[in-house]
Write an enzyme that holds these catalytic residues in place. Structure first.
Site, PDB file in Angstrom:
ATOM      1  N   VAL A 128      33.706 -23.599  23.311  1.00 55.44           N
ATOM      2  CA  VAL A 128      34.330 -23.013  22.117  1.00 55.44           C
ATOM      3  C   VAL A 128      34.426 -21.502  22.264  1.00 55.44           C
ATOM      4  O   VAL A 128      35.429 -20.883  21.884  1.00 55.44           O
ATOM      5  CB  VAL A 128      33.525 -23.396  20.852  1.00 55.44           C
ATOM      6  CG1 VAL A 128      34.120 -22.724  19.609  1.00 55.44           C
ATOM      7  CG2 VAL A 128      33.510 -24.911  20.673  1.00 55.44           C
ATOM      8  N   TYR A 129      33.384 -20.911  22.840  1.00 53.80           N
ATOM      9  CA  TYR A 129      33.383 -19.460  23.076  1.00 53.80           C
ATOM     10  C   TYR A 129      34.543 -19.043  23.978  1.00 53.80           C
ATOM     11  O   TYR A 129      35.275 -18.090  23.674  1.00 53.80           O
ATOM     12  CB  TYR A 129      32.047 -19.060  23.693  1.00 53.80           C
ATOM     13  CG  TYR A 129      31.995 -17.648  24.219  1.00 53.80           C
ATOM     14  CD1 TYR A 129      31.902 -16.563  23.362  1.00 53.80           C
ATOM     15  CD2 TYR A 129      32.042 -17.404  25.597  1.00 53.80           C
ATOM     16  CE1 TYR A 129      31.850 -15.257  23.846  1.00 53.80           C
ATOM     17  CE2 TYR A 129      31.988 -16.112  26.089  1.00 53.80           C
ATOM     18  CZ  TYR A 129      31.899 -15.047  25.207  1.00 53.80           C
ATOM     19  OH  TYR A 129      31.851 -13.767  25.696  1.00 53.80           O
ATOM     20  N   LEU A 130      34.722 -19.758  25.096  1.00 54.22           N
ATOM     21  CA  LEU A 130      35.803 -19.405  26.013  1.00 54.22           C
ATOM     22  C   LEU A 130      37.169 -19.597  25.367  1.00 54.22           C
ATOM     23  O   LEU A 130      38.089 -18.800  25.606  1.00 54.22           O
ATOM     24  CB  LEU A 130      35.698 -20.227  27.297  1.00 54.22           C
ATOM     25  CG  LEU A 130      34.507 -19.903  28.209  1.00 54.22           C
ATOM     26  CD1 LEU A 130      34.486 -20.844  29.403  1.00 54.22           C
ATOM     27  CD2 LEU A 130      34.560 -18.452  28.682  1.00 54.22           C
TER      28      LEU A 130
END
Length: 218
Positions: A128-130
């Site tokens: 999700v961060y990427l």
């Protein structure tokens, strides 16, 4: 120069603030925790309380008005869940970029992440961060009135910087001290010919100033 940094208490931001202040620049760091004010003062920066997850575009625009450059170095942090990856890493960057454009601040840098991709698959927090970082990069690049540069460091370390890096459109995986990320950001601020570039950064053999000049205008 007057520089405004989102995420002013971050590990990279504090290093960048010290470098900017040491050469006489007027530095403002956006923070959301009033207990961090003294740390920014020690780094030579003025602190402004501004939470990008709740602030309006108008509020952030006022902070940015009159700045020569804006740096988005904010982040949700490694201990946060998936929701804040979107509200801070993605939406916070878009808000800051929109405010910079409205304040007529052309030079804009965003600290992204290697492998950031709005289409990155997976449901783990890092996935999700990427995706969030990739979407933030896309949002920044869509602002035609910003002279943006996207910097994508490899794995960050707290080792002492060497001042020597590898800075290219694609470097391959690697690590880089936060000291050297801050040094490259300083050089990028001073090199508007790097506008429009998305650059990966890892440790290398080329002095930061030379590495930035080598990619300028490419």
């Amino acid at each position: 120069m007057r520089i405004v940094i989102a995420g002013g208490h971050g590990k990279i931001a504090l290093r960048l603030e010290r470098l900017l202040a040491a050469r006489g620049d007027d530095v403002t760091g956006l923070i959301r925790n009033p207990e961090q004010v003294d740390d920014l003062r020690e780094a030579g920066a003025q602190a402004v309380l501004c939470d990008l997850e709740s602030a309006t575009v108008e509020e952030v625009t006022e902070v940015l008005r009159g700045a020569d450059a804006a740096v988005f170095a904010a982040g949700s942090g490694p201990g946060s869940g998936t929701a804040r990856k979107e509200t801070m890493d993605r939406d916070g960057a878009e808000l800051f970029a929109t405010a910079a454009e409205r304040a007529s601040v052309r030079r804009f840098l965003i600290v992204s992440s290697m492998a950031a991709d709005a289409g990155h698959p997976g449901d783990e927090v890092f996935d999700v961060y990427l995706r969030a970082k990739g979407a933030a990069d896309d949002a920044v690049r869509a602002h035609r009135n910003l002279d943006w540069t996207v910097l994508r460091p490899g794995s960050l370390t707290d080792e002492a910087g060497t001042g020597k890096v590898r800075l290219e459109a694609s470097t391959g995986r690697g690590s880089v001290p936060r000291d050297d990320v801050a040094r490259v950001l300083l050089e990028l601020i001073d090199t508007p010919a790097t506008a429009g570039l998305t650059l990966e950064l890892i440790s290398g053999e080329i002095p930061a100033a030379v590495a930035v000049k080598d990619v300028a205008g490419n």
